[in-house]
Structure formats: structure tokens, C-alpha cells
Design a protein around this motif. Structure first.
Motif, short mmCIF file in Angstrom:
data_model
loop_
_atom_site.label_atom_id
_atom_site.label_comp_id
_atom_site.label_asym_id
_atom_site.label_seq_id
_atom_site.Cartn_x
_atom_site.Cartn_y
_atom_site.Cartn_z
N LYS A 256 0.84 -1.19 0.00
CA LYS A 256 0.00 0.00 0.00
C LYS A 256 0.88 1.25 0.00
O LYS A 256 1.87 1.33 0.73
N GLY A 257 0.52 2.21 -0.82
CA GLY A 257 1.32 3.42 -0.94
C GLY A 257 2.39 3.34 -2.00
O GLY A 257 3.13 4.30 -2.22
N CYS A 258 2.49 2.18 -2.68
CA CYS A 258 3.45 1.99 -3.77
C CYS A 258 2.72 2.01 -5.11
O CYS A 258 1.52 1.74 -5.18
N LEU A 259 3.45 2.31 -6.15
CA LEU A 259 2.88 2.37 -7.50
C LEU A 259 3.58 1.35 -8.38
O LEU A 259 4.81 1.28 -8.42
N ILE A 260 2.79 0.56 -9.11
CA ILE A 260 3.31 -0.41 -10.07
C ILE A 260 2.91 0.03 -11.46
O ILE A 260 1.72 0.25 -11.74
N LEU A 261 3.89 0.18 -12.35
CA LEU A 261 3.65 0.50 -13.75
C LEU A 261 3.88 -0.77 -14.55
O LEU A 261 5.01 -1.26 -14.63
N ARG A 275 -1.64 -7.38 -8.32
CA ARG A 275 -2.94 -7.23 -7.64
C ARG A 275 -2.86 -7.67 -6.18
O ARG A 275 -3.45 -7.03 -5.30
N LEU A 276 -2.15 -8.77 -5.93
CA LEU A 276 -2.04 -9.26 -4.55
C LEU A 276 -1.24 -8.32 -3.66
O LEU A 276 -1.40 -8.35 -2.44
N SER A 277 -0.40 -7.50 -4.24
CA SER A 277 0.44 -6.60 -3.44
C SER A 277 -0.35 -5.49 -2.78
O SER A 277 0.10 -4.92 -1.78
N GLY A 278 -1.52 -5.16 -3.32
CA GLY A 278 -2.28 -4.04 -2.78
C GLY A 278 -1.79 -2.70 -3.25
O GLY A 278 -2.30 -1.66 -2.80
N SER A 279 -0.83 -2.68 -4.15
CA SER A 279 -0.30 -1.42 -4.67
C SER A 279 -1.25 -0.84 -5.72
O SER A 279 -2.09 -1.56 -6.28
N THR A 280 -1.10 0.44 -5.98
CA THR A 280 -1.82 1.06 -7.08
C THR A 280 -1.18 0.62 -8.39
O THR A 280 0.04 0.64 -8.53
N ILE A 281 -2.00 0.20 -9.34
CA ILE A 281 -1.49 -0.33 -10.61
C ILE A 281 -1.92 0.58 -11.74
O ILE A 281 -3.11 0.94 -11.86
N ARG A 282 -0.97 0.97 -12.57
CA ARG A 282 -1.27 1.73 -13.78
C ARG A 282 -0.58 1.04 -14.95
O ARG A 282 0.57 0.61 -14.83
N VAL A 283 -1.29 0.93 -16.05
CA VAL A 283 -0.84 0.15 -17.20
C VAL A 283 -0.40 1.09 -18.31
O VAL A 283 -1.10 2.06 -18.62
N PHE A 284 0.77 0.81 -18.89
CA PHE A 284 1.22 1.59 -20.04
C PHE A 284 1.19 0.73 -21.29
O PHE A 284 1.22 -0.50 -21.23
N LYS A 285 1.11 1.38 -22.43
CA LYS A 285 1.02 0.69 -23.70
C LYS A 285 2.27 -0.14 -23.94
O LYS A 285 3.37 0.24 -23.56
N HIS A 286 2.08 -1.26 -24.62
CA HIS A 286 3.17 -2.22 -24.81
C HIS A 286 4.38 -1.58 -25.50
O HIS A 286 4.27 -1.05 -26.62
N ASN A 287 5.52 -1.66 -24.82
CA ASN A 287 6.80 -1.18 -25.36
C ASN A 287 6.74 0.27 -25.82
O ASN A 287 7.54 0.68 -26.67
N ASN A 288 5.83 1.05 -25.28
CA ASN A 288 5.66 2.44 -25.67
C ASN A 288 6.30 3.32 -24.60
O ASN A 288 5.76 3.48 -23.50
N MET A 289 7.44 3.91 -24.93
CA MET A 289 8.17 4.67 -23.94
C MET A 289 7.52 6.02 -23.65
O MET A 289 7.68 6.58 -22.57
#
Length: 496
Positions: A256-261, A275-289
Motif C-alpha cells: 500500500k502506498g506503492c505504485l506499479i507501472l 494485484r495481490l500486493s495491494g499497490s496502485t497499478i497503472r498500465v502503459f502501452k506495450h513497449n511504448n516509452m
């Protein structure tokens, strides 16, 4: 905030017409990701660059990937095919509901209707009406080690793939193009087999305990020392299951309080672990810098939701080779962004370790990068090494922490000793420590086979995805009827 010219070059995308003789329409293009020329001063703004400002390439060789867009006519027919199958599926379900057609799928009895349903009708719709039509091309029993060629058990169906009857005959010499046996160690002869038999006689086949109790054998320590040396990191830790290496260790690293990209095409084990970590998850486009940098920039500027406090930790999750797309992570650019925004990098090399790079040490070796630039190096032994389980490598402090906090280490049974020996022997062959050049030959052969296979498929007019150096070669068939027909015709041609 406006993008700089450097950021606009991060993707390096260019479209070129197909060159394999097919007619290209407005959507018949190939997207190529080429090598980039970025300035060396790719660092945090307002920081003084100690390396000077001269230009330097992040890539030492061209980085080429192709994802040819689906021709419009093929896309239309594909959607039509699935639409027709769906309509007929509902019609057949109607007939089954009125007992006009027999349904062989598992379902509740009448007296169980008042309980919580065990089988959801809609969830089983695909299996009942689509998958069953091509089921005969899957799960054919293998009657020998799954090497370059295999022996398959012959089976027949008399009720349209609901059940199968085995004839007792064996189809021999079937070419294996569907497994992850990249280096050919899935064999019952040779150095690996001899060492495995000796280890089985010495330790048995299992330990029936966890590493922190009675299951810590000397062969496990030997394996971890070898893995750390192979990866070029300070320390490493091994686990008995590859899926659990991701799903059970990511929760130990973030919370909690961590961010996963996370890359949008990451494996299910990475997604579950996040998901099990409880972190905030944000998804970026595949291989898109550009997409990744935007998320990193927003995370630094805005912080956590509502409170706007800085994130405790920002973790980037990527794979070395993406097993469904055949693409290779653009690791030099990911590392550059990771350093710029002071994030952590988690690299899953399940498909790249042992299969990429001049020394077979994965995507880091492929790009000629320093392993220390990757904070958490993860991989599995189920592909190139023909074993089981996975590993995590990195700094000694990281591994010592995981030994005490990883659920996979504390609660899971230790790796089987013969499996550990299989990995040790295969890894030493790859490293050349067996006194032969067999490992180098296998790596060279894999590279040649990859280039040959991709070239021939292109010449035949197939649409394939991925990086030119990736041993994962996705070939697009699109229409569902082609899937079963393609498998049956290949099996018929080979066994004839």
C-alpha cells in the motif's frame, strides 16, 4: 506539459510497406521499431550530467520488430466467422435446453439448482460451442521426450470431439514447433540425464519440506551460487514454481502506498502478483516509452491520489520476451527512464534467459547492458533449461529480504533435487564450464533456426509478429476454422 523532441523520438516508430509480395492496402503496413540516437544526457532535469553532452546510441545494433496490421478483408471475415459461430452456439444451446440435442458438458443435476451454481453457462459457452470443434488438435498425448521430434498417440472421436478413443498406435517423428524447448535439453540422453539419475539416487525425488525448515539441501545452495554467477549479480534465490516466483514475490516487494507501472501485455503471473500486493497499478502501452514516461512524470508530479504524498516506491514491470507477441522489451530505453525518474525495475526473463544474447544470459546480455542496472532480475527454468521453478537475482540485501518475507520461500516445498541438478548441468553447458562448445553451438543453432523460420514464413506469405531475433514466432491464422484445419493438415502431412 509539452513533450520535448527527445521524448517524441522515444518510440522510434516507422511504417514501411510489406516486402513479401503481398498486396498492401491502407492497413497493410509493418511497424518497425528501429535503433535510436539519443543524447547521453538523458537524465533528470536540472541535474548536472557528469558524462558530458556528446551523442551516444542506446542501441548497439538495429532493433527491428514487425506487427503487420490485419488486412481489412481478413478482419471482416474473422469477425463474421466468430459471429456466425456464436449465433449457431446460442441456437444449439436452445436445442439442448429442450433436450432436442444432447449436451455432454458437465452441468448441475436438477436437485442442485437451488445451490450456488458450480458451472456458469455463459462461462462455458466458448468450450461448449467453439473450442469443442477444434479440440482434436490440442492435448494429443506425447509418448516420448518432447525434443526436436516427438511420438504422438493416435486417437479417434466418434461424437464430434466430445470424447476420444485411443487406438494404441503411435505416430512417430512429428516435428515439434510448439514447445519452449529452446536449446534442446528436453532429452533422456546426454550429460543432463546422467547427472539427473545420479542425483536422484543420492537425494531422492523430493524433500517434503520448505527451505526454511528441513528442505534446504546443499544442491540448492550450489544452484543459487551458479545462477548469480550466470546472471552477473551479487546473489540469487530459486523457487520451485515459476508462476509463484512472480505472484508471491511482488507482494513482498511492494504494498500500500506503492505504485506499479505494468506493461499491458505482461504475463498473468505478473498481473496477479501486482494485484495481490495491494499497490496502485497503472498500465502503459506495450513497449511504448512515451506512455511509460507520461505515467512516471504524472506519478512524480501528482503523487498519491487524494493526499498527493510521494509514492513510497515506483516499480516498473516488464518482460524480456513477450510469449504471445514475440516482441523484445526495449530495455535500454526502460533503464534510461528508470534512472531518470528514480524508479525500480522488475524484469521477467522467463522466455529470454538462455535464449537471447551471445552468451545466452537473456535480454540484458542481448543489449550488452550492465545487470546492475536492473533492480530485480526474474526468470524461470522451465524453458531453456528444461527444468521447473524460477529465480530472482539482484543485490544481496534484496535476496536476504526475500528469504524472510517471500511466501513462496516460506510456505512452498523446496525444488526437487533432480530438477535442480538438471538446471545446474544445463546452465554449465551454456556457460561452457563442461569443457565443450556444446552450449555455444546450441545458442548459435537457435539463432539460425529463428532467422530461417521467420524468413521462410515471410516468403510463404504468412503474417508473423515480433522481433527478428525472438525465438517466439507468432503466426496469425485469424479465422477459427483455419485453426483446426491447419493443425489437422500439418499432422496429416508429417505422418504420411
Amino acid at each position: 506539459m509539452t513533450e520535448s523532441s527527445t521524448n517524441k523520438l522515444l518510440n522510434g516508430d516507422a511504417c514501411h510497406r510489406t516486402s513479401n509480395g503481398r498486396k498492401s492496402s491502407k492497413n497493410g503496413f509493418v511497424k518497425n521499431h528501429c535503433s535510436l540516437q539519443l543524447p547521453q544526457n538523458y537524465s533528470r532535469p536540472r541535474e548536472k550530467n557528469q558524462n558530458g553532452t556528446h551523442n551516444s546510441s542506446l542501441y548497439k545494433k538495429p532493433f527491428l520488430e514487425s506487427f503487420e496490421e490485419t488486412p481489412l478483408l481478413v478482419a471482416v471475415f474473422t469477425y463474421m466467422s466468430y459471429g456466425i459461430l456464436t449465433i449457431f452456439g446460442y441456437f444449439r444451446d436452445f436445442l439442448r435446453n429442450w433436450n432436442i440435442e444432447k449436451c455432454n458438458m458437465a452441468q448441475e443435476r436438477e436437485e442442485q439448482k437451488d445451490f450456488v451454481p458450480l458451472y456458469q453457462d455463459f462461462e462455458n459457452f466458448y468450450n461448449r460451442n467453439l473450442y469443442i470443434r477444434i479440440r482434436d488438435t490440442w492435448n494429443i498425448p506425447v509418448c516420448c521426450p518432447p525434443g526436436a521430434t516427438m511420438d504422438l498417440g493416435e486417437r479417434l472421436t466418434f461424437d464430434y470431439n466430445w470424447t476420444f478413443k485411443y487406438t494404441g498406435k503411435v505416430m512417430k517423428g512429428i516435428i515439434n514447433i510448439g514447445s519452449y524447448n529452446y536449446l534442446g535439453f528436453a532429452e533422456n540422453t546426454g550429460a543432463c540425464n546422467i547427472a539427473d539419475v545420479a542425483t536422484t539416487q543420492k537425494y531422492g525425488v523430493g524433500v517434503s519440506s520448505t527451505r526454511c525448515e528441513m528442505g534446504n539441501l546443499d544442491i540448492h545452495g550450489e544452484l543459487e551460487t551458479l545462477v548469480a554467477r550466470f546472471l552477473g549479480v551479487e546473489s540469487a534465490m530459486t523457487f520451485g514454481m515459476g508462476f509463484a516466483t512472480n505472484s508471491m514475490n511482488i507482494p513482498a516487494l511492494t504494498g500500500k502506498g506503492c505504485l506499479i507501472l505494468s506493461d499491458e501485455l505482461n504475463h498473468a503471473s505478473l498481473v496477479l502478483g501486482a494485484r495481490l500486493s495491494g499497490s496502485t497499478i497503472r498500465v502503459f502501452k506495450h513497449n511504448n516509452m512515451q506512455s511509460l514516461e507520461k505515467l512516471l512524470r504524472d506519478a512524480i508530479v501528482h503523487g498519491q491520489p487524494r493526499t498527493h504524498r510521494p509514492w513510497k516506491k515506483i516499480l516498473i514491470l516488464v518482460e524480456g520476451i513477450y510469449s504471445m507477441e514475440g516482441s523484445i522489451v526495449r530495455l535500454p530505453e526502460v533503464i534510461a527512464l528508470k534512472k531518470r525518474y528514480k524508479a525500480y525495475l522488475y524484469l521477467d526473463e522467463a522466455h529470454s534467459i538462455g535464449a537471447l544474447g551471445p552468451n545466452g544470459r537473456g535480454v540484458v546480455d542481448y543489449f550488452g547492458l550492465d545487470p546492475k542496472d536492473v533492480d530485480i532480475m526474474m526468470g524461470t527454468f522451465t524453458k531453456s533449461f528444461n527444468g521447473a521453478g524460477g529465480y530472482i537475482g539482484g543485490k544481496k540485501e534484496l535476496i536476504d529480504y526475500l528469504r524472510c518475507h517471500s511466501h513462496s520461500a516460506l510456505y512452498a516445498t523446496s525444488m526437487s533435487p533432480p530438477v535442480a541438478q538438471q538446471i545446474i548441468t544445463a546452465m554449465r553447458i551454456i556457460m561452457g564450464e563442461d569443457g565443450t562448445t556444446q552450449g555455444a553451438h546450441r545458442l548459435r543453432q537457435l539463432s539460425e533456426n529463428t532467422a530461417y523460420f521467420r524468413r521462410k514464413l515471410n516468403d510463404m506469405g504468412f503474417i508473423i509478429y515480433g522481433n527478428k531475433d525472438s525465438p517466439v514466432v507468432p503466426m496469425m491464422l485469424y479465422m477459427p476454422a483455419k485453426i483446426g484445419a491447419f493443425g489437422r493438415e500439418m499432422l496429416k502431412e508429417i505422418s504420411a
